[in-house]
Design a protein around this motif. Structure first.
Motif, PDB file in Angstrom:
ATOM      1  N   PRO B  71       0.934  -1.137  -0.081  1.00  0.00           N
ATOM      2  CA  PRO B  71      -0.100   0.007  -0.151  1.00  0.00           C
ATOM      3  C   PRO B  71       0.766   1.220  -0.052  1.00  0.00           C
ATOM      4  N   ALA B  72       1.932   1.197   0.827  1.00  0.00           N
ATOM      5  CA  ALA B  72       2.846   2.398   0.838  1.00  0.00           C
ATOM      6  C   ALA B  72       3.544   2.643  -0.655  1.00  0.00           C
ATOM      7  N   ARG B  73       3.879   1.717  -1.269  1.00  0.00           N
ATOM      8  CA  ARG B  73       4.497   2.037  -2.794  1.00  0.00           C
ATOM      9  C   ARG B  73       3.477   2.516  -3.454  1.00  0.00           C
ATOM     10  N   THR B  74       2.382   1.998  -3.553  1.00  0.00           N
ATOM     11  CA  THR B  74       1.137   2.511  -4.209  1.00  0.00           C
ATOM     12  C   THR B  74       0.671   3.817  -4.168  1.00  0.00           C
ATOM     13  N   LEU B  75       0.643   4.226  -2.649  1.00  0.00           N
ATOM     14  CA  LEU B  75       0.472   5.535  -2.526  1.00  0.00           C
ATOM     15  C   LEU B  75       1.504   6.392  -2.950  1.00  0.00           C
ATOM     16  N   ASP B  76       2.735   6.012  -2.662  1.00  0.00           N
ATOM     17  CA  ASP B  76       3.989   6.670  -3.256  1.00  0.00           C
ATOM     18  C   ASP B  76       3.754   7.163  -4.679  1.00  0.00           C
ATOM     19  N   ALA B  77       3.609   6.009  -5.569  1.00  0.00           N
ATOM     20  CA  ALA B  77       3.228   6.205  -6.934  1.00  0.00           C
ATOM     21  C   ALA B  77       2.489   7.286  -7.154  1.00  0.00           C
ATOM     22  N   VAL B  78       1.355   7.482  -6.467  1.00  0.00           N
ATOM     23  CA  VAL B  78       0.224   8.405  -6.835  1.00  0.00           C
ATOM     24  C   VAL B  78       0.917   9.674  -6.329  1.00  0.00           C
ATOM     25  N   LEU B  79       1.502   9.932  -5.274  1.00  0.00           N
ATOM     26  CA  LEU B  79       2.128  11.167  -4.647  1.00  0.00           C
ATOM     27  C   LEU B  79       3.111  11.807  -5.729  1.00  0.00           C
ATOM     28  N   SER B  80       3.949  10.680  -5.990  1.00  0.00           N
ATOM     29  CA  SER B  80       5.262  11.413  -6.744  1.00  0.00           C
ATOM     30  C   SER B  80       4.745  11.656  -8.095  1.00  0.00           C
ATOM     31  N   GLN B  81       3.537  11.191  -8.742  1.00  0.00           N
ATOM     32  CA  GLN B  81       2.903  11.949 -10.146  1.00  0.00           C
ATOM     33  C   GLN B  81       1.947  12.340  -9.888  1.00  0.00           C
ATOM     34  N   SER B  82       1.545  13.098  -8.862  1.00  0.00           N
ATOM     35  CA  SER B  82       0.049  13.551  -8.395  1.00  0.00           C
ATOM     36  C   SER B  82      -0.368  14.430  -9.788  1.00  0.00           C
ATOM     37  N   HIS B  87      -4.515  14.616 -13.495  1.00  0.00           N
ATOM     38  CA  HIS B  87      -5.269  14.754 -15.052  1.00  0.00           C
ATOM     39  C   HIS B  87      -5.732  13.901 -15.554  1.00  0.00           C
ATOM     40  N   ASN B  88      -5.354  12.567 -15.472  1.00  0.00           N
ATOM     41  CA  ASN B  88      -6.170  11.350 -15.916  1.00  0.00           C
ATOM     42  C   ASN B  88      -7.370  10.960 -15.364  1.00  0.00           C
ATOM     43  N   THR B  89      -7.059  11.443 -13.975  1.00  0.00           N
ATOM     44  CA  THR B  89      -8.694  11.199 -13.278  1.00  0.00           C
ATOM     45  C   THR B  89      -9.791  12.148 -13.581  1.00  0.00           C
ATOM     46  N   TRP B  90      -9.113  13.337 -13.975  1.00  0.00           N
ATOM     47  CA  TRP B  90     -10.259  14.312 -14.383  1.00  0.00           C
ATOM     48  C   TRP B  90     -10.579  13.911 -15.789  1.00  0.00           C
ATOM     49  N   ILE B  91     -10.019  13.474 -16.689  1.00  0.00           N
ATOM     50  CA  ILE B  91     -10.429  12.977 -18.022  1.00  0.00           C
ATOM     51  C   ILE B  91     -11.165  11.951 -18.003  1.00  0.00           C
ATOM     52  N   THR B  92     -11.200  10.980 -17.212  1.00  0.00           N
ATOM     53  CA  THR B  92     -11.986   9.785 -17.138  1.00  0.00           C
ATOM     54  C   THR B  92     -13.410  10.211 -16.410  1.00  0.00           C
ATOM     55  N   THR B  93     -13.169  10.985 -15.296  1.00  0.00           N
ATOM     56  CA  THR B  93     -14.488  11.493 -14.346  1.00  0.00           C
ATOM     57  C   THR B  93     -15.119  12.269 -15.567  1.00  0.00           C
ATOM     58  N   TYR B  94     -14.639  13.230 -16.320  1.00  0.00           N
ATOM     59  CA  TYR B  94     -15.510  14.031 -17.360  1.00  0.00           C
ATOM     60  C   TYR B  94     -16.122  13.292 -18.264  1.00  0.00           C
ATOM     61  N   GLU B  95     -15.335  12.274 -19.026  1.00  0.00           N
ATOM     62  CA  GLU B  95     -16.046  11.194 -19.819  1.00  0.00           C
ATOM     63  C   GLU B  95     -17.335  10.278 -19.244  1.00  0.00           C
ATOM     64  N   THR B  96     -17.047   9.908 -17.851  1.00  0.00           N
ATOM     65  CA  THR B  96     -18.023   9.366 -17.216  1.00  0.00           C
ATOM     66  C   THR B  96     -19.104   9.937 -16.852  1.00  0.00           C
ATOM     67  N   VAL B  97     -19.114  11.167 -16.299  1.00  0.00           N
ATOM     68  CA  VAL B  97     -20.161  12.116 -15.946  1.00  0.00           C
ATOM     69  C   VAL B  97     -21.039  12.543 -17.018  1.00  0.00           C
ATOM     70  N   LEU B  98     -20.297  12.921 -18.091  1.00  0.00           N
ATOM     71  CA  LEU B  98     -20.980  13.434 -19.298  1.00  0.00           C
ATOM     72  C   LEU B  98     -21.938  12.453 -19.953  1.00  0.00           C
ATOM     73  N   GLY B  99     -21.207  11.238 -20.097  1.00  0.00           N
ATOM     74  CA  GLY B  99     -21.735   9.963 -20.759  1.00  0.00           C
ATOM     75  C   GLY B  99     -22.909   9.725 -19.827  1.00  0.00           C
ATOM     76  N   PHE B 100     -22.887   9.656 -18.495  1.00  0.00           N
ATOM     77  CA  PHE B 100     -23.881   9.506 -17.620  1.00  0.00           C
ATOM     78  C   PHE B 100     -25.059  10.277 -17.672  1.00  0.00           C
ATOM     79  N   ALA B 101     -24.643  11.611 -17.803  1.00  0.00           N
ATOM     80  CA  ALA B 101     -25.973  12.393 -17.914  1.00  0.00           C
ATOM     81  C   ALA B 101     -26.581  12.491 -19.452  1.00  0.00           C
ATOM     82  N   ILE B 102     -25.852  12.326 -20.172  1.00  0.00           N
ATOM     83  CA  ILE B 102     -26.657  12.106 -21.736  1.00  0.00           C
ATOM     84  C   ILE B 102     -27.280  10.858 -21.576  1.00  0.00           C
ATOM     85  N   ALA B 103     -26.996   9.619 -20.888  1.00  0.00           N
ATOM     86  CA  ALA B 103     -27.772   8.521 -20.813  1.00  0.00           C
ATOM     87  C   ALA B 103     -29.011   8.761 -20.224  1.00  0.00           C
ATOM     88  N   ILE B 104     -28.884   9.363 -19.118  1.00  0.00           N
ATOM     89  CA  ILE B 104     -30.065   9.817 -18.390  1.00  0.00           C
ATOM     90  C   ILE B 104     -31.235  10.548 -19.058  1.00  0.00           C
TER      91      ILE B 104
END
Lengths: 273, 293
Positions: B71-82, B87-104
């Motif tokens: 768990p420590a190394r995984t957390l470290d991976a996130v923190l060292s490349q935050s 950025h990539n989380t934001w991209i996926t979130t954007y696609e997901t939320v927009l896709g979800f909204a259109i689907a609704i």
């Protein structure tokens, strides 16, 4: 005309000359996948304004169908149905309807369930709210205005449904086994209350019921129907005084006579005709 | 747990004293917080236990670190490349939320049309089913061909994944209305629009929300599937890259963030449900209280 509680007369006498409800030689046939069913046949009936008429009969004799005809939710296969002298074509707005199940919207409080009637009819808000408060006071719902249906007992739910049906002061109130799902004690209380409310409002009431005692206690006349195809077996006038105390009325010889006669008719009905 | 007294049943005022049942006030904020804690501590405890096991297994050296990182190394991976992860989380979130909204929007509209027109329903239902049974991963490349490497093919796959549960639940919800309620409505002189907005639509919401909760998790899957097929950003891309480099800490981090995204979206829908349908939620809670005691 009986009025009370500051509630205005329920109908305009200018429009309502003659009978409140007229049913003339009506027949209703249903087509199911396998066969044609005749639900009602040769039914004729006249209900005077302000009258309380109960309809009793075996299950499936078309009692509820009769109410649907009067409300215009159903058209007869032949014959005529008139409400205040007007032919009934399509759903009528000048009636109040109470079903066996209260049919309340569970996301609305008691008051807002009653006010649904006003919203649908686009009645003025202020007046409708006052009227709703009056009705809730009259039916003993004071203190439960903001309760949701699932917080209310069956009897209380049915009171809400009754208030909703009376909100627009309908000249005719149609009740389809309104107390059928209630326990015996609550049912008796509701009978006493309905009798009082009817006397206060002067509305014409058509009540479908399975309970012979309920029919005789409440009604001016009881219509006894035969099993399917349903037709009017006999109309029993109830010669009880207007002021009816529950226990005392039940003990009257006239009560025994009327209930006895209805029981005979319903018991003998299958072979009769 | 929630006390049994939350099962409220009101009596006419006169009957209260006699029956011993009294009207209870609606729960206050403190009471609601206590109830929420009572509901959530179990899953949180289970999750915590899983993390402890993960940590224990890696700390004891039972599994090689390049297969399962600690768990420590995984957390470290996130923190060292935050910035990279953000950025990539934001991209996926954007696609997901927009896709979800259109689907609704599309799903609910389709359901309304289908409920009011049996002809449309009969013609559209087989098509819907067809669209649903096609494996999305198989048609995703087609969208890349049609729409390019931008965000749109990912959004389309997310819509496709989320659409089906929404339509099905909305149709079911709109159809479950008590026929007597509709008859009552017509004796009130209500028009189709009034009946829809005041009766049909609100009555369908409990069903719709259960569909939305399923759809929320599907939308995340859809967006990631879209990214797998062809992308240069997003969590799906992060995972593919890490996989190629055998960089398991980043891979694990990507997976965890992705799951978290689904859980957060699900929780948001549930929060909205509690807010929109307090009448329904409160009733469900009393059911839980009576069965679990």
């Amino acid at each position: 005309m009986r009025t009370g509680n500051g509630i205005a007369p329920p109908y305009d006498p200018e429009v309502t000359t003659g009978a409140a409800v007229e049913i003339d030689d009506v027949e209703v046939r249903f087509r199911t996948r396998k066969q044609d069913v005749t639900a009602l046949r040769e039914v004729s009936l006249r209900v005077e304004p302000g009258e309380f008429v109960a309809i009793v009969g075996a299950s499936g004799c078309g009692k509820s169908t009769l109410l649907k005809l009067v409300s215009g939710l159903l058209s007869p296969s032949s014959g005529r149905v008139r409400l205040h002298g007007q032919d009934v074509r399509g759903p009528r707005r000048d009636i109040g309807y109470v079903f066996q199940r209260a049919a309340l919207l569970e996301w609305r409080t008691a008051r807002r369930n009653i006010l649904l009637q006003a919203e649908m009819r686009r009645m003025p808000k202020e007046g409708a709210r006052e009227r709703a408060d009056e009705l809730m006071a009259m039916t003993g719902l004071t203190g439960f205005e903001d309760a949701y249906p699932h917080e209310l007992s069956g009897g209380m739910q049915q009171r809400v449904a009754l208030c909703r049906a009376l909100l627009h002061q309908p000249p005719v109130l149609l009740m389809d086994e309104p107390f059928g799902a209630l326990d015996a004690l609550t049912r008796e209380q509701m009978n006493v209350e309905l009798r009082r409310i009817w006397r206060e409002t002067g509305t014409t009431v058509l009540l479908v019921t399975h309970s012979i005692a309920e029919a005789v206690y409440l009604a001016d006349r009881v219509i006894v129907m035969t099993p399917r195809p349903g037709t009017v077996a006999e109309i029993i006038p109830v010669a009880l005084p207007a002021e009816r105390k529950y226990g005392e009325t039940m003990a009257e010889p006239e009560f025994a006579r009327a209930t006895g006669r209805i029981r005979d008719l319903l018991g003998a009905a299958p072979g009769a005709e | 747990m929630v006390s049994r007294s939350s099962t409220r049943r009101l009596q006419p005022p006169g009957a209260q004293a006699a029956s011993g049942v009294t009207a209870r006030n609606r729960p206050g904020p403190a009471e609601r917080l206590a109830a929420a804690t009572a509901r959530t501590w179990r899953p949180v405890a289970v999750l915590a236990a899983l993390f402890v096991i993960w940590w224990a297994v890696t700390a004891a050296g039972l599994i090689k670190p390049y297969l399962v990182p600690s768990p420590a190394r995984t957390l470290d991976a996130v923190l060292s490349q935050s910035a990279y992860f953000a950025h990539n989380t934001w991209i996926t979130t954007y696609e997901t939320v927009l896709g979800f909204a259109i689907a609704i929007v599309v799903g609910v509209l389709a359901a309304v049309v289908m409920v009011y027109s049996p002809t449309v329903e009969k013609s559209l239902y087989p098509l819907l089913l067809f669209a649903q049974v096609i494996p999305k991963i198989a048609i995703a490349p087609l969208f890349v061909v049609w729409l390019g490497f931008g965000l749109s093919p990912k959004i389309v796959v997310a819509v496709l994944m989320a659409f089906f549960p929404i339509v099905i639940s909305a149709v079911t919800g709109l159809k479950t209305i008590d026929p007597e309620m509709l008859q009552l409505s017509s004796t009130m002189g209500a028009g189709t629009g009034q009946t829809f907005w005041k009766i049909r639509f609100p009555a369908s919401l409990p069903h719709l929300f259960s569909g939305l909760k399923v759809a929320a998790t599907m939308a995340v899957t859809g967006a990631v599937v879209g990214e797998f097929v062809g992308a240069n950003e997003g969590l799906g891309y992060v995972i593919l890259q890490a996989n190629g480099n055998l960089d398991t800490p980043v891979l694990f981090a990507g997976l965890l963030i992705m799951s978290l995204l689904g859980v957060v979206l699900f929780a948001l829908v549930e929060l909205l449900e509690n807010f929109v349908l307090p009448w329904h939620a409160s009733r469900r809670r009393t059911d839980i209280a009576t069965t679990s005691l």
